[in-house]
Design a protein around this motif. Structure first.
Motif, short mmCIF file in Angstrom:
data_model
loop_
_atom_site.label_atom_id
_atom_site.label_comp_id
_atom_site.label_asym_id
_atom_site.label_seq_id
_atom_site.Cartn_x
_atom_site.Cartn_y
_atom_site.Cartn_z
N THR A 91 0.83 -1.21 0.00
CA THR A 91 0.00 0.00 0.00
C THR A 91 0.86 1.26 0.00
N ILE A 92 1.87 1.25 0.83
CA ILE A 92 2.76 2.42 0.90
C ILE A 92 3.48 2.61 -0.43
N ARG A 93 3.94 1.53 -1.02
CA ARG A 93 4.65 1.62 -2.30
C ARG A 93 3.70 2.13 -3.41
N THR A 94 2.45 1.68 -3.37
CA THR A 94 1.47 2.12 -4.38
C THR A 94 1.25 3.61 -4.31
N TYR A 95 1.08 4.13 -3.11
CA TYR A 95 0.80 5.56 -2.98
C TYR A 95 2.06 6.41 -3.20
N ALA A 96 3.20 5.91 -2.82
CA ALA A 96 4.44 6.64 -3.12
C ALA A 96 4.63 6.76 -4.63
N ALA A 97 4.27 5.71 -5.35
CA ALA A 97 4.39 5.72 -6.80
C ALA A 97 3.48 6.78 -7.42
N GLN A 98 2.33 7.02 -6.81
CA GLN A 98 1.42 8.02 -7.35
C GLN A 98 1.97 9.44 -7.22
N PHE A 99 2.96 9.62 -6.36
CA PHE A 99 3.64 10.91 -6.25
C PHE A 99 4.90 10.96 -7.13
N GLY A 100 5.12 9.89 -7.92
CA GLY A 100 6.27 9.87 -8.82
C GLY A 100 7.56 9.40 -8.18
N LEU A 101 7.47 8.80 -6.99
CA LEU A 101 8.67 8.39 -6.28
C LEU A 101 9.17 7.00 -6.69
N ASP A 102 8.51 6.38 -7.65
CA ASP A 102 8.90 5.03 -8.05
C ASP A 102 9.81 5.00 -9.27
N ARG A 103 10.14 6.16 -9.83
CA ARG A 103 10.96 6.19 -11.04
C ARG A 103 11.76 7.48 -11.09
N LYS A 104 12.71 7.49 -12.02
CA LYS A 104 13.53 8.69 -12.18
C LYS A 104 12.66 9.88 -12.59
N THR A 105 13.19 11.06 -12.38
CA THR A 105 12.40 12.28 -12.58
C THR A 105 12.32 12.72 -14.03
N GLY A 106 13.22 12.19 -14.89
CA GLY A 106 13.25 12.64 -16.27
C GLY A 106 14.23 13.77 -16.51
N ILE A 107 14.82 14.31 -15.47
CA ILE A 107 15.78 15.40 -15.63
C ILE A 107 16.94 14.92 -16.49
N GLN A 108 17.47 15.81 -17.33
CA GLN A 108 18.46 15.40 -18.34
C GLN A 108 19.87 15.34 -17.74
#
Length: 976
Positions: free
Chosen positions: A770-787
């Motif tokens: 559950t915690i991982r699911t909601y953290a992912a909804q804030f974008g914390l599960d992947r890189k930010t896309g910054i170059q």
């Protein structure tokens, strides 16, 4: 009349025929006739065949012409990276010289360059350190790849063990022999000549450059770039005696305000074979865009926008003779300049924030440094930890700000000489003590070395003896791969510490764990005892030569006040680190410990000595500012930084090595690569998960305690505080560990409605998921896309209750927390962060305007977002402003919302400090995230953010910031 003419001609013909010159004239006439006939034969009859034969003797080549790299600008058009036209001394291998002659010619060229203070391009990654020893400037995979190329292998796997483990000195000797340096001729009878080590190293660098270009000798290599007009004139005047040497126009990459932007812009360098393979992967065979020797972006925007910045090469088709000389150019296509990249970064904002960070870190150090030997006993809170001024004195040597080798120079200053004399005495005492211990008939067990030492102080005898193992291993005497780590004697020494080092070493000799071939044994029949004696002698030599061991001697001498703080400070003047100040010098010469303490504090306050130089906690920090409605990055600051001008094109080996060995890690991007636990800033994820899953409501009031004990845990609120009755907004405000631990517990229940009943079932994996699911909804599960080069984030995959309060195994970088804060500020839109604003061609024509990339949106109820925003506003309004102690942490004019977070990594170091925020509170525009590794308390991060908001909204100017020294550190404690 006609008869008279004939008589006249006959008369003169007789005179010519009877002349002594007549036969000679006939001979010349015949020869000239033969010449005419042969010319006719060659030019007319055989002309076509001769021309065809001539062409066959030449080689038709097509070479590429490098394009000019595109510029890089900030969002307002401020130039950040450009190309400067310079003159470079070049060298081409014309085949006119043998090896010896080539070396002599290069040495003559070096003399010219030295006369004008020019530096050469360094391709071999070794240099002579301050101790006069060869040292590698690169490590790890980079070193292995260079060795692969140096030894002519196709892959690293083809290197022998000896080649893989070659020392810098060994590599120097390899090139010395390979290029015949110091020899005239070859074989056993070759003559030798004297050449100093530094010159030999420079000669082999140039030979290596030529060798790397051997397959295309018609192309010159750059020996020295950006030379002066005087150098250019001198070289050209002597060019006739140095075949292949020339001066050519070239372009040098220049970075403005480099220190502030180095981690963003990056730098360029020659492409490696692996990089060439990657860059050419999208091109058909024979149409590759890149070739060996090309300069490409290595890091930062230079790397990520390589394909746009690089431009399109031109070409030149020409005939070459057998020596590679250009005989005729038949066709030429001009190269096309690369495109210009405009960033979302604001130049002034980036510069100002860098200064604000440095000033605040300096303020923390000034607040924490005390004129005493400091011991922080177990249980000391992070905010109460102190730093010893003696550690600061030592760090000036340990972090190579003061050059140890300069203490022994003939022209050393008086303070340096005193330091050197005391060091030599201390070194002798330390080596003698170790030798006595190693030869003692009754060796001391390791755990008992040094006797009783006051708690918190270093046991230097233990430190010295422990280093013997390390120095033997590093020098290849102790064969660590051969050691049986399950051996009882090994365990007794390394783990249990119940035997002495001498017993271990004698046993290691008997087990062939020590390479005796490295020892100077008289014969193969040397007795075991004699071998051990020789080993002990060698240990003494190795220790004296070890900079690490010698630094430990310095620490002992400084902490025991044999080397005074005044002399350390005076050495800063004598080595030119500080500008001369006769008044300060006189005070230090006549001063006491308090004088040097106050002096160093003043230098830290004025930033003449920086946090990066001291490399004490804290010495690094990161700040990211985003536009919350687009994900545009307005500033991304990593402190400390470096001068990327000195790494671009060709690397300054000594400078790179100094950066790599700097304890403050300036090459390391704190913003994108320093991943730490988020601490309490993660509680906003837990808030969303709890509200959206119905395990709590906004209005529910919970009676909290100071310690959460369910599931056998003991999770306390900071400072042992009992917050009493709280709803969830108040829990965010007070950062109550008990409340959010309870949320983690409820989220882990199979059926939360059965809490506190006999049917209550705790399912740990449910809570984790559950915690991982909601953290992912804030974008914390992947890189930010910054170059930029960025590490993968990690959401905790264990222990849901500690994870709910920001502990567990969470690991996020500053930019990842910035996207998190951006998502919170705009209530649920997850953007990829970007540094790219637009792309134009070299004439300014717009090619592409980059638009925001939305990678996710949440479906949270509006009340969930209201709860999060209200809680964050309460953090600032109730705890960071209007404080009863008068020490307001947030003093900016704009209303902001934020969340503090403190995370413990080590009980022996301060906690990490985080602060995420956005402003204005009622209509968010920007998010500001500050991370300070080992920053003591989150109030320090929040204070930096407050200064940044004042700067961004015009309450503080760049000029005011640049004119300031260290900021006053916060004494406020935020219990989060």
């Amino acid at each position: 009349m006609f008869k008279e003419i004939l008589e006249y001609l006959w008369y003169h013909l007789k005179r010519v025929a009877t002349s002594r010159l007549f036969p000679l004239g006939c001979i010349f006439a015949v020869m000239f006739s033969v010449l005419i006939i042969h010319l006719y034969q060659l030019q007319i009859v055989e002309g076509a065949n001769a021309q065809e034969s001539y062409v066959d003797q030449m080689t038709l080549r097509t070479i590429s012409l490098s394009s000019t790299r595109g510029n890089i600008y900030d969002r307002n058009g401020t130039l950040l990276a450009y190309n400067e036209l310079v003159y470079s001394v070049t060298l081409k291998d014309t085949g006119a010289y043998n090896g010896y002659q080539k070396n002599m010619m290069i040495m003559e060229l070096l003399k010219i360059l030295d006369r004008h203070g020019e530096k050469i391009v360094e391709e071999i990654p070794i240099f002579i350190n301050s101790a006069g020893e060869m040292e590698f400037s690169i490590q790890g995979n980079s070193r292995q790849r260079f060795l692969r190329d140096a030894y002519g292998k196709k892959s690293v796997d083809e290197l022998t063990d000896e080649q893989k483990n070659v020392t810098a000195q060994g590599l120097y000797e390899y090139f010395y022999d390979r290029y015949g340096i110091g020899k005239k001729g070859s074989g056993a009878n070759a003559e030798t000549y004297e050449i100093d080590t530094e010159t030999a190293l420079r000669v082999m660098n140039i030979r290596y450059l030529l060798n790397s270009n051997s397959y295309q000798r018609y192309r010159s290599v750059v020996v020295s770039s950006n030379v002066s007009e005087e150098t250019m004139t001198d070289v050209l005047e002597h060019a006739d005696s140095m075949d292949g040497v020339d001066v050519e126009e070239d372009y040098q990459r220049v970075y403005t305000d480099s220190t502030y932007f180095a981690h963003v812009i990056g730098y360029t360098g020659k492409a490696s074979s692996e990089e060439l393979e990657t860059l050419n992967a999208d091109y058909a065979e024979g149409e590759e865009r890149y070739e060996l020797g090309d300069v490409i972006g290595k890091t930062g925007i230079e790397a990520s926008m390589e394909s746009e910045l690089q431009g399109i090469k031109g070409s030149r088709t020409m005939y070459l003779d057998s020596l590679g000389h250009i005989m005729e150019v038949t066709d030429e296509t001009a190269p096309v300049t690369g495109n210009d990249v405009y960033l979302t970064i604001d130049h002034d904002l980036q510069v100002g924030i860098y200064h604000l960070v440095e000033q605040n870190l300096a303020g923390i150090l000034v607040d924490k440094l005390v004129n005493d030997k400091v011991y922080n006993p177990a249980g000391t809170s992070a905010s109460e930890r102190k730093l010893s001024i003696y550690e600061a004195y030592y760090q000036l040597i340990n972090n190579n700000i003061l050059d140890m080798s300069a203490f022994a120079d003939a022209d050393a200053g008086d303070a340096e000489k005193r330091i050197q004399d005391l060091f030599l005495q201390g070194q002798d005492e330390a080596v003698s003590a170790i030798r006595a211990e190693l030869l003692s008939p009754n060796p001391t067990p390791y755990k008992d070395l040094g006797g009783e030492v006051p708690e918190g102080e270093d046991n230097f005898m233990k430190i010295y003896v422990s280093y013997v193992y390390d120095v033997l291993a590093d020098a290849g005497y102790l064969l660590t791969d051969a050691i049986d780590t399950n051996d009882e004697t090994y365990i007794a020494y390394k783990n249990d510490e119940i035997i002495g080092l001498s017993e271990f070493l004698r046993y290691a000799l008997s087990q062939n764990w020590i390479d005796v071939s490295k020892l100077s044994l008289d014969s193969k029949y040397t007795s075991a005892e004699d071998t051990y004696q020789i080993l002990v002698d060698q240990i003494g030599t190795l220790l004296r030569e070890s900079s690490v061991f010698n630094k430990r001697v310095y620490k002992n001498l400084i902490y025991n006040q044999k080397i005074s703080g005044c002399d350390i400070c005076l050495a800063l003047f004598e080595q030119g680190i500080l500008e001369s100040d006769q008044e300060a010098i006189q005070k230090l010469m006549a001063g006491t410990d308090i004088t040097s303490y106050e002096f160093l504090l003043e230098k830290i306050k004025s930033l003449e000595i920086t946090p990066a130089q001291l490399a004490m906690d804290p010495c690094s920090a990161a700040v990211t500012i985003t536009d919350v409605h687009s994900g545009d990055v307005l500033a991304v600051v990593s402190y400390p930084s470096y001068d990327n001008n000195r790494l671009s094109g060709s690397v300054d080996a000594k400078y790179y090595s100094s950066l790599a060995n700097d304890m403050s890690s300036p090459l390391y991007s704190t913003a994108t690569q320093a991943q730490k636990a988020p601490g309490s800033v993660f509680k906003l994820v837990t808030t969303a998960a709890a509200l959206e899953n119905g395990v709590v409501t906004r209005d529910e009031v919970m009676l909290t305690d100071s310690v959460f004990t369910k599931q056998g845990l003991k999770l306390s609120c900071a400072g042992g505080v009992n917050h009493g009755n709280l709803n969830i907004v108040q829990a965010i405000r007070d950062s109550c560990n008990y409340f959010f631990s309870e949320m983690g517990f409820r989220l882990s229940l199979a059926d939360p409605s059965l809490e506190n009943t006999d049917q209550e079932t705790y399912v740990e994996q449910k809570g984790v998921d559950t915690i991982r699911t909601y953290a992912a909804q804030f974008g914390l599960d992947r890189k930010t896309g910054i170059q930029l080069n960025e590490l993968e984030p990690h959401i905790s995959d264990t222990a849901p209750i500690p994870s709910a309060i920001g502990q567990g195994t969470h690991a996020f970088s500053n930019v990842q927390l910035a996207r998190y804060a951006t998502t919170i500020a705009n209530s649920g839109t997850v953007y990829d962060l970007t540094l790219l604003d637009k792309l134009t061609d070299s004439d300014g024509n717009l090619l592409e305007e980059y638009t925001p990339t939305i990678v996710g949106t949440t479906t949270f109820a509006s009340t969930t977002w209201d709860t999060i925003h209200d809680g964050m506003r309460s953090v600032v309004a109730d705890h960071l402003q209007g404080r009863s102690d008068g020490d307001d942490i947030i003093t900016c004019k704009v209303d902001i919302a934020g969340k503090t977070g403190t995370a413990e990594e080590s009980k022996l170091r301060p906690n990490h400090a985080n602060f995420i925020s956005y402003a204005p509170y009622d209509n968010p525009e920007i998010a500001v995230v500050v991370s300070i590794p080992y920053g003591y308390t989150s109030s320090n991060a929040a204070r930096i953010a407050s200064n940044i908001y004042d700067f961004y909204y015009g309450e503080l100017t760049l000029e005011e910031i640049q004119a300031s020294g260290a900021s006053k550190a916060s004494t406020a404690v935020v219990n989060d």
